[in-house]
Scaffold this motif. Structure first.
Motif, PDB file in Angstrom:
ATOM      1  N   MET B   7       0.880  -1.218   0.166  1.00  0.00           N
ATOM      2  CA  MET B   7       0.059   0.083   0.160  1.00  0.00           C
ATOM      3  C   MET B   7       0.887   1.183  -0.158  1.00  0.00           C
ATOM      4  O   MET B   7       1.953   1.211   0.601  1.00  0.00           O
ATOM      5  CB  MET B   7      -0.978   0.124   1.375  1.00  0.00           C
ATOM      6  N   ARG B   8       0.291   2.466  -0.583  1.00  0.00           N
ATOM      7  CA  ARG B   8       1.099   3.491  -0.617  1.00  0.00           C
ATOM      8  C   ARG B   8       0.791   4.420   0.711  1.00  0.00           C
ATOM      9  O   ARG B   8      -0.299   4.855   0.832  1.00  0.00           O
ATOM     10  CB  ARG B   8       0.697   4.385  -1.769  1.00  0.00           C
ATOM     11  N   ILE B   9       1.843   4.373   1.287  1.00  0.00           N
ATOM     12  CA  ILE B   9       1.795   5.316   2.555  1.00  0.00           C
ATOM     13  C   ILE B   9       2.687   6.575   2.391  1.00  0.00           C
ATOM     14  O   ILE B   9       3.819   6.725   1.911  1.00  0.00           O
ATOM     15  CB  ILE B   9       2.396   4.527   3.728  1.00  0.00           C
ATOM     16  N   LEU B  10       1.995   7.898   2.879  1.00  0.00           N
ATOM     17  CA  LEU B  10       2.771   8.967   2.884  1.00  0.00           C
ATOM     18  C   LEU B  10       3.041   9.445   4.388  1.00  0.00           C
ATOM     19  O   LEU B  10       2.019   9.475   5.224  1.00  0.00           O
ATOM     20  CB  LEU B  10       1.841  10.067   2.080  1.00  0.00           C
ATOM     21  N   ILE B  11       4.112   9.585   4.776  1.00  0.00           N
ATOM     22  CA  ILE B  11       4.539   9.987   6.044  1.00  0.00           C
ATOM     23  C   ILE B  11       4.753  11.380   6.059  1.00  0.00           C
ATOM     24  O   ILE B  11       5.368  11.767   5.305  1.00  0.00           O
ATOM     25  CB  ILE B  11       5.560   9.231   6.767  1.00  0.00           C
ATOM     26  N   VAL B  12       4.436  12.093   7.232  1.00  0.00           N
ATOM     27  CA  VAL B  12       4.423  13.635   6.928  1.00  0.00           C
ATOM     28  C   VAL B  12       5.111  14.261   8.502  1.00  0.00           C
ATOM     29  O   VAL B  12       4.403  13.927   9.395  1.00  0.00           O
ATOM     30  CB  VAL B  12       3.055  14.294   6.635  1.00  0.00           C
ATOM     31  N   ASP B  13       6.113  14.648   8.478  1.00  0.00           N
ATOM     32  CA  ASP B  13       6.773  15.167   9.759  1.00  0.00           C
ATOM     33  C   ASP B  13       7.819  16.046   9.296  1.00  0.00           C
ATOM     34  O   ASP B  13       8.392  16.263   8.350  1.00  0.00           O
ATOM     35  CB  ASP B  13       7.239  14.072  10.659  1.00  0.00           C
ATOM     36  N   ASP B  14       8.020  17.218   9.962  1.00  0.00           N
ATOM     37  CA  ASP B  14       8.704  18.125   9.832  1.00  0.00           C
ATOM     38  C   ASP B  14      10.184  18.032  10.362  1.00  0.00           C
ATOM     39  O   ASP B  14      11.148  18.717  10.017  1.00  0.00           O
ATOM     40  CB  ASP B  14       8.522  19.873  10.218  1.00  0.00           C
ATOM     41  N   ARG B  20      12.956   9.622   9.259  1.00  0.00           N
ATOM     42  CA  ARG B  20      13.625   8.345   8.850  1.00  0.00           C
ATOM     43  C   ARG B  20      13.227   7.290   9.883  1.00  0.00           C
ATOM     44  O   ARG B  20      13.274   6.126   9.543  1.00  0.00           O
ATOM     45  CB  ARG B  20      15.075   8.956   9.469  1.00  0.00           C
ATOM     46  N   ILE B  21      12.794   7.582  11.200  1.00  0.00           N
ATOM     47  CA  ILE B  21      12.507   6.619  11.980  1.00  0.00           C
ATOM     48  C   ILE B  21      11.217   5.782  11.707  1.00  0.00           C
ATOM     49  O   ILE B  21      11.019   4.702  11.670  1.00  0.00           O
ATOM     50  CB  ILE B  21      12.380   7.194  13.506  1.00  0.00           C
ATOM     51  N   LEU B  22      10.183   6.655  11.290  1.00  0.00           N
ATOM     52  CA  LEU B  22       8.945   6.114  10.524  1.00  0.00           C
ATOM     53  C   LEU B  22       9.292   5.392   9.442  1.00  0.00           C
ATOM     54  O   LEU B  22       8.707   4.012   9.390  1.00  0.00           O
ATOM     55  CB  LEU B  22       7.984   7.219  10.302  1.00  0.00           C
ATOM     56  N   ARG B  23       9.943   5.868   8.469  1.00  0.00           N
ATOM     57  CA  ARG B  23      10.214   4.920   7.389  1.00  0.00           C
ATOM     58  C   ARG B  23      10.965   3.572   7.460  1.00  0.00           C
ATOM     59  O   ARG B  23      10.627   2.598   7.005  1.00  0.00           O
ATOM     60  CB  ARG B  23      11.450   5.651   6.473  1.00  0.00           C
ATOM     61  N   ASN B  24      11.861   3.722   8.612  1.00  0.00           N
ATOM     62  CA  ASN B  24      12.505   2.444   9.105  1.00  0.00           C
ATOM     63  C   ASN B  24      11.507   1.368   9.817  1.00  0.00           C
ATOM     64  O   ASN B  24      11.728   0.067   9.438  1.00  0.00           O
ATOM     65  CB  ASN B  24      13.880   2.572   9.930  1.00  0.00           C
ATOM     66  N   LEU B  25      10.775   1.964  10.491  1.00  0.00           N
ATOM     67  CA  LEU B  25       9.731   1.027  11.417  1.00  0.00           C
ATOM     68  C   LEU B  25       9.087   0.575  10.289  1.00  0.00           C
ATOM     69  O   LEU B  25       8.668  -0.824  10.391  1.00  0.00           O
ATOM     70  CB  LEU B  25       9.035   2.098  12.417  1.00  0.00           C
ATOM     71  N   LEU B  26       8.281   1.333   9.346  1.00  0.00           N
ATOM     72  CA  LEU B  26       7.542   0.703   8.401  1.00  0.00           C
ATOM     73  C   LEU B  26       8.132  -0.293   7.429  1.00  0.00           C
ATOM     74  O   LEU B  26       7.631  -1.295   7.071  1.00  0.00           O
ATOM     75  CB  LEU B  26       6.945   1.933   7.580  1.00  0.00           C
ATOM     76  N   LYS B  27       9.597   0.028   7.187  1.00  0.00           N
ATOM     77  CA  LYS B  27      10.285  -1.000   6.532  1.00  0.00           C
ATOM     78  C   LYS B  27      10.348  -2.348   7.149  1.00  0.00           C
ATOM     79  O   LYS B  27      10.346  -3.490   6.643  1.00  0.00           O
ATOM     80  CB  LYS B  27      11.567  -0.456   6.259  1.00  0.00           C
ATOM     81  N   GLN B  28      10.475  -2.107   8.393  1.00  0.00           N
ATOM     82  CA  GLN B  28      10.530  -3.437   9.537  1.00  0.00           C
ATOM     83  C   GLN B  28       9.270  -4.144   9.434  1.00  0.00           C
ATOM     84  O   GLN B  28       9.077  -5.258   9.175  1.00  0.00           O
ATOM     85  CB  GLN B  28      11.129  -3.021  10.865  1.00  0.00           C
ATOM     86  N   PHE B  31       6.375  -2.618   4.938  1.00  0.00           N
ATOM     87  CA  PHE B  31       5.925  -1.778   4.036  1.00  0.00           C
ATOM     88  C   PHE B  31       7.158  -1.024   3.311  1.00  0.00           C
ATOM     89  O   PHE B  31       7.868  -0.330   3.891  1.00  0.00           O
ATOM     90  CB  PHE B  31       5.011  -0.632   4.677  1.00  0.00           C
ATOM     91  N   GLU B  32       7.174  -1.108   2.027  1.00  0.00           N
ATOM     92  CA  GLU B  32       8.324  -0.312   1.021  1.00  0.00           C
ATOM     93  C   GLU B  32       7.921   0.634   0.424  1.00  0.00           C
ATOM     94  O   GLU B  32       8.694   1.612   0.037  1.00  0.00           O
ATOM     95  CB  GLU B  32       8.628  -1.628   0.246  1.00  0.00           C
ATOM     96  N   ASN B  33       6.548   0.776   0.166  1.00  0.00           N
ATOM     97  CA  ASN B  33       5.963   1.892  -0.646  1.00  0.00           C
ATOM     98  C   ASN B  33       5.505   3.039   0.129  1.00  0.00           C
ATOM     99  O   ASN B  33       4.720   3.514   0.060  1.00  0.00           O
ATOM    100  CB  ASN B  33       4.839   1.421  -1.399  1.00  0.00           C
ATOM    101  N   PRO B 111       5.991   9.289  22.699  1.00  0.00           N
ATOM    102  CA  PRO B 111       6.854   8.278  22.059  1.00  0.00           C
ATOM    103  C   PRO B 111       5.845   6.989  21.843  1.00  0.00           C
ATOM    104  O   PRO B 111       4.950   6.623  22.652  1.00  0.00           O
ATOM    105  CB  PRO B 111       7.946   7.986  22.992  1.00  0.00           C
ATOM    106  N   PHE B 112       6.245   6.237  20.867  1.00  0.00           N
ATOM    107  CA  PHE B 112       5.296   4.988  20.444  1.00  0.00           C
ATOM    108  C   PHE B 112       6.365   3.995  20.073  1.00  0.00           C
ATOM    109  O   PHE B 112       7.500   4.133  19.605  1.00  0.00           O
ATOM    110  CB  PHE B 112       4.626   5.420  19.255  1.00  0.00           C
ATOM    111  N   THR B 113       5.797   2.966  20.018  1.00  0.00           N
ATOM    112  CA  THR B 113       6.657   1.700  19.503  1.00  0.00           C
ATOM    113  C   THR B 113       6.286   1.315  18.140  1.00  0.00           C
ATOM    114  O   THR B 113       4.969   1.507  17.649  1.00  0.00           O
ATOM    115  CB  THR B 113       6.413   0.475  20.578  1.00  0.00           C
ATOM    116  N   SER B 114       6.765   0.259  17.581  1.00  0.00           N
ATOM    117  CA  SER B 114       6.522  -0.257  16.472  1.00  0.00           C
ATOM    118  C   SER B 114       5.349  -1.139  16.411  1.00  0.00           C
ATOM    119  O   SER B 114       4.487  -0.951  15.572  1.00  0.00           O
ATOM    120  CB  SER B 114       7.749  -0.877  15.586  1.00  0.00           C
ATOM    121  N   GLU B 115       5.287  -1.999  17.609  1.00  0.00           N
ATOM    122  CA  GLU B 115       4.051  -2.503  17.812  1.00  0.00           C
ATOM    123  C   GLU B 115       2.668  -1.681  17.690  1.00  0.00           C
ATOM    124  O   GLU B 115       1.755  -2.062  17.151  1.00  0.00           O
ATOM    125  CB  GLU B 115       4.060  -3.231  19.062  1.00  0.00           C
ATOM    126  N   ILE B 116       2.831  -0.485  18.577  1.00  0.00           N
ATOM    127  CA  ILE B 116       1.628   0.245  18.590  1.00  0.00           C
ATOM    128  C   ILE B 116       1.148   0.782  17.024  1.00  0.00           C
ATOM    129  O   ILE B 116       0.218   0.676  16.550  1.00  0.00           O
ATOM    130  CB  ILE B 116       1.853   1.475  19.401  1.00  0.00           C
TER     131      ILE B 116
END
Lengths: 212, 130
Positions: B7-14, B20-28, B31-33, B111-116
């Motif tokens: 699925m196509r995910i758009l992450i938005v943060d300033d 980078r953290i979100l991208r890596n968590l999603l990758k783990q 989610f690659e897209n 703060p949140f965890t990858s499980e959340i």
């Protein structure tokens, strides 16, 4: 007899005497005599005015001295030209140190995630080396801790001085202006931006989940 | 439930670090897209040329907040159906209520965890299937 009556009475006599004269020429000695009468009549008034004015001026002077003393304790120059800029520098350094450390840790994590896992022995050694680098990157915490302590100390100094100001306002019954709301504060209120909550404030994830 | 990891995910943060953290968590999480935007305006610009299945956005961003992005996404018929998760440090009850009223699908407090994160993504898509 009041001070005003003491002046009025001889002056009225003198005026009546002068009006009764047919010629308009007043000899110099009479002018001097009149001036002497006026001066002696004014003496009690001047003396009483002198005392009350002196008392009032003395009170004002004491008040100004006290205010000067209190203001010197507040030392606004020290706050604005030294302490607040210093605090800003400390906070910037904290932001920058945490950013550098976070990037280092994430770089290492990415390298470990992307590493070749086909040879377990080589992979284990690689991971071990990188874990050490993560520990090294975590040393930023010690430095940021010290910087935060310094910021807290500065805030305490400012707090003490604000307390002095508040006491001054209380003693002199100065009505403080309504607290000024900065443009950033106004904007953040409109945008519902409050930032992270402190311990015990706001709601936790479980409470949020219950709302959904 | 098996999530579509494509699925196509758009992450938005300033904060680039947070992206980078979100991208890596999603990758783990598989989610690659994953696409990135640095604030609400940048995200809306990306919506002009792309379609997304899920937006994961911070709240407090300049010049356009995540809350304003949420309202903009919901008010546009072309993007209104996009799933939207808010990940934010804003934990005042009124913020959560405002976001819910504006149509957010879920809300994660930092703060949140990858499980959340995984749990919320699953919840959002389970709700859609239901």
């Amino acid at each position: 007899m009041s001070a005003a009556e003491a002046i009025d009475s001889p002056m009225i006599d003198q005026r009546e005497e002068l009006e009764a004269r047919s010629d308009n020429a007043i000899p110099l000695r009479e002018v001097i005599a009149m001036a002497e009468k006026v001066t002696s009549a004014l003496k009690p008034l001047v003396r009483s005015l002198d005392k009350s004015m002196y008392r009032e001026l003395k009170e004002m002077l004491d008040c100004i001295e006290e205010l000067r003393g209190d203001l010197s304790k507040v030392d606004p120059d020290d706050i604005f030209s030294r302490r607040i800029p210093e605090m800003g520098r400390e906070l910037s350094a904290i932001v920058s140190a945490t950013e550098v450390a976070t990037n280092s840790i994430m770089n290492i994590a990415e390298q470990v995630m992307d590493a070749d896992k086909s040879d377990p022995a080589t992979y284990a050694k690689f991971v071990e080396q990188h874990m050490l680098a993560i520990f090294e990157a975590c040393t930023f915490q010690d430095l940021t801790g010290q910087r935060v302590t310094r910021v807290i100390q500065t805030i305490e100094v400012i707090e003490e001085r604000i307390e002095v100001l508040c006491r001054m306002i209380e003693n002199n019954q100065i009505t403080p202006n309504a607290p000024r709301v900065s443009d950033t504060e106004k904007r953040n209120r409109a945008r519902l931006v409050k930032g992270p909550a402190n311990e015990g404030e706001g709601i936790n994830q479980d409470q949020v989940d219950a709302m959904f | 439930m098996q999530l579509d990891t494509n699925m196509r995910i758009l992450i938005v943060d300033d904060y680039a670090t947070m992206l980078r953290i979100l991208r890596n968590l999603l990758k783990q999480l598989g989610f690659e897209n994953v696409h990135e935007a640095s604030d609400g305006q940048a995200a809306l610009k990306q919506f002009e040329t792309n379609k997304y299945d899920l937006v994961i956005s911070d709240w407090n961003m300049e010049p356009m907040t995540g809350f304003d992005l949420l309202r903009a996404v919901r008010s546009n018929p072309e993007t209104a159906a996009t799933s939207f998760i808010m990940i934010t440090a804003e934990s005042a009850t009124e913020n959560v209520i405002a976001a819910k009223r504006a149509g957010v699908n879920n809300y994660i407090i930092k703060p949140f965890t990858s499980e959340i994160l995984q749990g919320k993504i699953e919840t959002v898509f389970q709700q859609q299937v239901a």
